[in-house]
Design a protein around this motif. Structure first.
Motif, PDB file in Angstrom:
ATOM      1  N   THR A 146       0.850  -1.181   0.000  1.00 52.27           N
ATOM      2  CA  THR A 146       0.000   0.000   0.000  1.00 52.27           C
ATOM      3  C   THR A 146       0.888   1.235   0.000  1.00 52.27           C
ATOM      4  OG1 THR A 146      -1.789  -1.107   1.188  1.00 52.27           O
ATOM      5  CG2 THR A 146      -1.713   1.296   1.325  1.00 52.27           C
ATOM      6  N   ILE A 147       0.557   2.229  -0.815  1.00 48.74           N
ATOM      7  CA  ILE A 147       1.347   3.456  -0.849  1.00 48.74           C
ATOM      8  C   ILE A 147       0.442   4.660  -0.584  1.00 48.74           C
ATOM      9  CG2 ILE A 147       3.000   2.445  -2.456  1.00 48.74           C
ATOM     10  CD1 ILE A 147       1.795   4.220  -4.661  1.00 48.74           C
ATOM     11  N   SER A 148       1.035   5.703  -0.052  1.00 43.10           N
ATOM     12  CA  SER A 148       0.325   6.955   0.174  1.00 43.10           C
ATOM     13  C   SER A 148       0.689   7.945  -0.929  1.00 43.10           C
ATOM     14  CB  SER A 148       0.722   7.541   1.539  1.00 43.10           C
ATOM     15  OG  SER A 148       2.112   7.812   1.576  1.00 43.10           O
ATOM     16  N   VAL A 149       0.056   9.106  -0.898  1.00 42.41           N
ATOM     17  CA  VAL A 149       0.407  10.198  -1.817  1.00 42.41           C
ATOM     18  C   VAL A 149       0.977  11.327  -0.974  1.00 42.41           C
ATOM     19  CG1 VAL A 149      -0.468  11.919  -3.442  1.00 42.41           C
ATOM     20  CG2 VAL A 149      -1.334   9.567  -3.519  1.00 42.41           C
ATOM     21  N   ALA A 150       2.155  11.822  -1.334  1.00 47.10           N
ATOM     22  CA  ALA A 150       2.803  12.875  -0.557  1.00 47.10           C
ATOM     23  C   ALA A 150       1.913  14.113  -0.494  1.00 47.10           C
ATOM     24  CB  ALA A 150       4.150  13.230  -1.179  1.00 47.10           C
ATOM     25  N   SER A 151       1.927  14.777   0.644  1.00 47.30           N
ATOM     26  CA  SER A 151       1.071  15.952   0.852  1.00 47.30           C
ATOM     27  C   SER A 151       1.618  17.203   0.183  1.00 47.30           C
ATOM     28  CB  SER A 151       0.915  16.217   2.355  1.00 47.30           C
ATOM     29  OG  SER A 151       2.155  16.593   2.928  1.00 47.30           O
ATOM     30  N   PHE A 152       2.822  17.115  -0.361  1.00 52.48           N
ATOM     31  CA  PHE A 152       3.443  18.260  -1.023  1.00 52.48           C
ATOM     32  C   PHE A 152       3.958  17.820  -2.392  1.00 52.48           C
ATOM     33  CE2 PHE A 152       6.408  16.054   1.690  1.00 52.48           C
ATOM     34  CZ  PHE A 152       7.547  15.904   0.913  1.00 52.48           C
ATOM     35  N   PRO A 153       3.966  18.722  -3.370  1.00 52.52           N
ATOM     36  CA  PRO A 153       4.403  18.330  -4.707  1.00 52.52           C
ATOM     37  C   PRO A 153       5.913  18.163  -4.788  1.00 52.52           C
ATOM     38  CG  PRO A 153       3.924  20.666  -4.664  1.00 52.52           C
ATOM     39  CD  PRO A 153       3.492  20.119  -3.325  1.00 52.52           C
ATOM     40  N   ARG A 154       6.330  17.328  -5.712  1.00 53.94           N
ATOM     41  CA  ARG A 154       7.757  17.150  -5.980  1.00 53.94           C
ATOM     42  C   ARG A 154       8.223  18.337  -6.806  1.00 53.94           C
ATOM     43  NH1 ARG A 154      12.143  14.179  -4.246  1.00 53.94           N
ATOM     44  NH2 ARG A 154      12.532  12.420  -5.614  1.00 53.94           N
ATOM     45  N   ALA A 155       9.170  19.099  -6.277  1.00 56.25           N
ATOM     46  CA  ALA A 155       9.710  20.253  -6.993  1.00 56.25           C
ATOM     47  C   ALA A 155      11.223  20.135  -6.990  1.00 56.25           C
ATOM     48  CB  ALA A 155       9.276  21.553  -6.323  1.00 56.25           C
ATOM     49  N   HIS A 156      11.821  20.135  -8.160  1.00 58.70           N
ATOM     50  CA  HIS A 156      13.268  19.954  -8.272  1.00 58.70           C
ATOM     51  C   HIS A 156      13.971  21.291  -8.421  1.00 58.70           C
ATOM     52  CE1 HIS A 156      13.300  15.567  -8.576  1.00 58.70           C
ATOM     53  NE2 HIS A 156      12.218  15.676  -9.326  1.00 58.70           N
TER      54      HIS A 156
ATOM     55  N   GLU B 278       5.281   2.991   0.935  1.00 56.79           N
ATOM     56  CA  GLU B 278       5.979   3.989   0.120  1.00 56.79           C
ATOM     57  C   GLU B 278       5.086   5.206  -0.046  1.00 56.79           C
ATOM     58  OE1 GLU B 278       8.188   5.410  -1.621  1.00 56.79           O
ATOM     59  OE2 GLU B 278       9.858   4.083  -2.111  1.00 56.79           O
ATOM     60  N   SER B 279       5.659   6.267  -0.646  1.00 57.07           N
ATOM     61  CA  SER B 279       4.910   7.503  -0.890  1.00 57.07           C
ATOM     62  C   SER B 279       5.053   7.907  -2.348  1.00 57.07           C
ATOM     63  CB  SER B 279       5.430   8.617   0.022  1.00 57.07           C
ATOM     64  OG  SER B 279       4.683   9.803  -0.162  1.00 57.07           O
ATOM     65  N   LEU B 280       3.952   8.295  -2.954  1.00 55.12           N
ATOM     66  CA  LEU B 280       3.915   8.678  -4.359  1.00 55.12           C
ATOM     67  C   LEU B 280       3.960  10.199  -4.488  1.00 55.12           C
ATOM     68  CD1 LEU B 280       3.503   7.701  -7.337  1.00 55.12           C
ATOM     69  CD2 LEU B 280       1.041   7.947  -6.931  1.00 55.12           C
ATOM     70  N   PHE B 281       4.881  10.684  -5.301  1.00 52.68           N
ATOM     71  CA  PHE B 281       4.989  12.120  -5.544  1.00 52.68           C
ATOM     72  C   PHE B 281       4.145  12.530  -6.748  1.00 52.68           C
ATOM     73  CE2 PHE B 281       9.145  12.220  -3.212  1.00 52.68           C
ATOM     74  CZ  PHE B 281       8.836  13.273  -2.363  1.00 52.68           C
ATOM     75  N   LEU B 282       3.483  13.680  -6.616  1.00 57.84           N
ATOM     76  CA  LEU B 282       2.823  14.348  -7.725  1.00 57.84           C
ATOM     77  C   LEU B 282       3.569  15.639  -8.004  1.00 57.84           C
ATOM     78  CD1 LEU B 282      -0.862  14.119  -6.416  1.00 57.84           C
ATOM     79  CD2 LEU B 282       0.381  12.398  -7.745  1.00 57.84           C
ATOM     80  N   ASP B 283       3.345  16.231  -9.181  1.00 56.75           N
ATOM     81  CA  ASP B 283       3.877  17.569  -9.412  1.00 56.75           C
ATOM     82  C   ASP B 283       2.803  18.595  -9.035  1.00 56.75           C
ATOM     83  OD1 ASP B 283       2.066  17.691 -11.538  1.00 56.75           O
ATOM     84  OD2 ASP B 283       3.600  17.674 -13.105  1.00 56.75           O
TER      85      ASP B 283
ATOM     86  N   ARG C 167      10.453  13.515 -19.029  1.00 53.93           N
ATOM     87  CA  ARG C 167      10.415  14.970 -19.207  1.00 53.93           C
ATOM     88  C   ARG C 167       9.609  15.678 -18.108  1.00 53.93           C
ATOM     89  NH1 ARG C 167       5.482  16.364 -21.495  1.00 53.93           N
ATOM     90  NH2 ARG C 167       4.349  14.670 -22.514  1.00 53.93           N
ATOM     91  N   LEU C 168       8.834  14.914 -17.324  1.00 50.38           N
ATOM     92  CA  LEU C 168       8.106  15.529 -16.218  1.00 50.38           C
ATOM     93  C   LEU C 168       9.016  15.838 -15.038  1.00 50.38           C
ATOM     94  CD1 LEU C 168       4.683  13.642 -16.046  1.00 50.38           C
ATOM     95  CD2 LEU C 168       5.274  15.742 -17.259  1.00 50.38           C
ATOM     96  N   GLY C 169      10.246  15.325 -15.081  1.00 46.00           N
ATOM     97  CA  GLY C 169      11.181  15.598 -13.996  1.00 46.00           C
ATOM     98  C   GLY C 169      11.328  14.459 -13.024  1.00 46.00           C
ATOM     99  N   ILE C 170      11.525  13.242 -13.555  1.00 48.80           N
ATOM    100  CA  ILE C 170      11.751  12.089 -12.693  1.00 48.80           C
ATOM    101  C   ILE C 170      13.123  11.506 -13.003  1.00 48.80           C
ATOM    102  CG2 ILE C 170       9.295  11.569 -12.565  1.00 48.80           C
ATOM    103  CD1 ILE C 170       9.772   9.214 -14.445  1.00 48.80           C
ATOM    104  N   LEU C 171      13.629  10.728 -12.061  1.00 44.07           N
ATOM    105  CA  LEU C 171      14.929  10.099 -12.235  1.00 44.07           C
ATOM    106  C   LEU C 171      14.849   9.024 -13.319  1.00 44.07           C
ATOM    107  CD1 LEU C 171      17.847   9.910 -10.971  1.00 44.07           C
ATOM    108  CD2 LEU C 171      16.945   7.973  -9.663  1.00 44.07           C
ATOM    109  N   ALA C 172      15.864   8.983 -14.158  1.00 45.16           N
ATOM    110  CA  ALA C 172      15.941   7.954 -15.197  1.00 45.16           C
ATOM    111  C   ALA C 172      16.398   6.654 -14.555  1.00 45.16           C
ATOM    112  CB  ALA C 172      16.908   8.388 -16.298  1.00 45.16           C
ATOM    113  N   GLY C 173      15.461   5.926 -13.983  1.00 48.39           N
ATOM    114  CA  GLY C 173      15.793   4.712 -13.250  1.00 48.39           C
ATOM    115  C   GLY C 173      16.416   3.651 -14.141  1.00 48.39           C
ATOM    116  N   VAL C 174      17.492   3.037 -13.670  1.00 48.86           N
ATOM    117  CA  VAL C 174      18.145   1.979 -14.435  1.00 48.86           C
ATOM    118  C   VAL C 174      17.237   0.758 -14.512  1.00 48.86           C
ATOM    119  CG1 VAL C 174      20.130   0.417 -14.496  1.00 48.86           C
ATOM    120  CG2 VAL C 174      20.451   2.827 -13.872  1.00 48.86           C
ATOM    121  N   THR C 175      16.582   0.413 -13.411  1.00 48.99           N
ATOM    122  CA  THR C 175      15.641  -0.711 -13.427  1.00 48.99           C
ATOM    123  C   THR C 175      14.426  -0.369 -14.273  1.00 48.99           C
ATOM    124  OG1 THR C 175      16.408  -1.269 -11.203  1.00 48.99           O
ATOM    125  CG2 THR C 175      14.413  -2.364 -11.980  1.00 48.99           C
TER     126      THR C 175
END
Length: 283
Positions: free
Chosen positions: A131-141, A169-174, A201-209
């Motif tokens: 089960t994952i939650s949604v972060a209460s604050f947006p992901r800002a880089h 885990e926690s899910l980030f939104l923009d 292009r939304l601003g996420i890490l290019a995960g190797v996996t």
């Protein structure tokens, strides 16, 4: 058997390995890192991890004097000394000593490598999903999200929120409510049989996996695509899963209290898990 670490050219028991208190990684968060899965002396997808490590160093203007062979040998040695046949290994590069200025003082960078048993994840999580939650604050880089930097406070805060809610885990939104990534993993959804993941292009890490999963899906002729996903799309997901270097592929069965599909790991997720295990030799 004690675990070993590598610091500045020395292999030491973990409880004896130290760095100076004035290291820039500690004082300023001025560092980059990678975490890899090492099994029986080999490292999964290491070419991709090394390429990203070098790219991170280039983007933060940090000297990176180590070759791929150097880092492979260091990872293998700390695993051997620690008696770990299956380990998660993190190697971190900082800009060296802090001398009271933000400017680069020309000192040699500091390499640190540590390891841990990779088999600590509860097998039930793979069978039953998380089960994952949604972060209460947006992901800002503030910096290029392709940099694997040691500045992890937003991810730490998001994970603490998840812990408080009893979530894995926690899910980030923009800022526009678009799904990005998890605090320490890549997010995938399945809808109408198609595997979907947010575009880089939304601003996420290019995960190797992440890249490996898309490649495996293509090879197995499973439809997969980058797609913008919004919070309202959660109700339309048939399945969801996360990926990371250490955890591999793990089903997600509930997001912010909303069941994903049937609320159980689905057939596409199971297929991806099988393909990944075949590719890596994991149990």
């Amino acid at each position: 058997m004690p675990r070993y670490a590598y610091v500045d050219g020395r292999y030491l028991p973990e409880d004896q390995a130290t760095i100076p208190v004035m290291d820039r990684g500690l004082m300023l968060g001025d560092g980059i890192f990678e975490t890899v899965r090492a099994k029986h002396g080999g490292i999964e997808f290491f070419e991709g991890h090394f390429a990203r490590f070098c790219r991170s160093a280039e983007l933060v203007r940090m000297r990176q004097p180590f070759s791929q062979g150097d880092l492979e040998a260091i990872c293998a040695e700390i695993c051997r000394l620690s008696g770990l046949a299956d380990a998660s290994v993190r190697f971190t590069l900082t800009r060296g000593p802090y001398k009271g200025t933000l400017s680069d003082t020309g000192d040699a960078p500091r390499l640190i490598a540590t390891c841990a048993d990779a088999e600590h994840v509860d097998p039930k999580l793979y069978e039953e999903g998380v089960t994952i939650s949604v972060a209460s604050f947006p992901r800002a880089h503030a910096i290029d999200p392709s940099i694997k930097a040691t500045q992890y406070l937003p991810a730490v805060l998001a994970r603490l929120e998840a812990d408080a809610q009893g979530c894995y885990e926690s899910l980030f939104l923009d800022g526009r409510g678009r799904i990005l990534e998890l605090s320490s993993a890549t997010f995938f959804a399945v809808r109408y049989g198609q595997i979907l993941t947010p575009p880089l292009r939304l601003g996420i890490l290019a995960g190797v996996t992440r890249s490996a999963i898309l490649h495996l899906a293509k090879g197995a002729k499973l439809p997969a695509a980058e797609r913008i996903l919004n919070t309202e799309d959660i109700l339309t997901f048939d399945e969801a899963f996360l990926t990371s270097a250490v955890r591999g592929v793990m089903p997600i069965v509930r997001i912010a209290g909303i069941p994903v599909g049937t609320g159980n790991p689905g057939p596409v997720t199971r297929k991806i898990m099988d393909l990944f295990r075949e590719e890596t030799g994991r149990k």
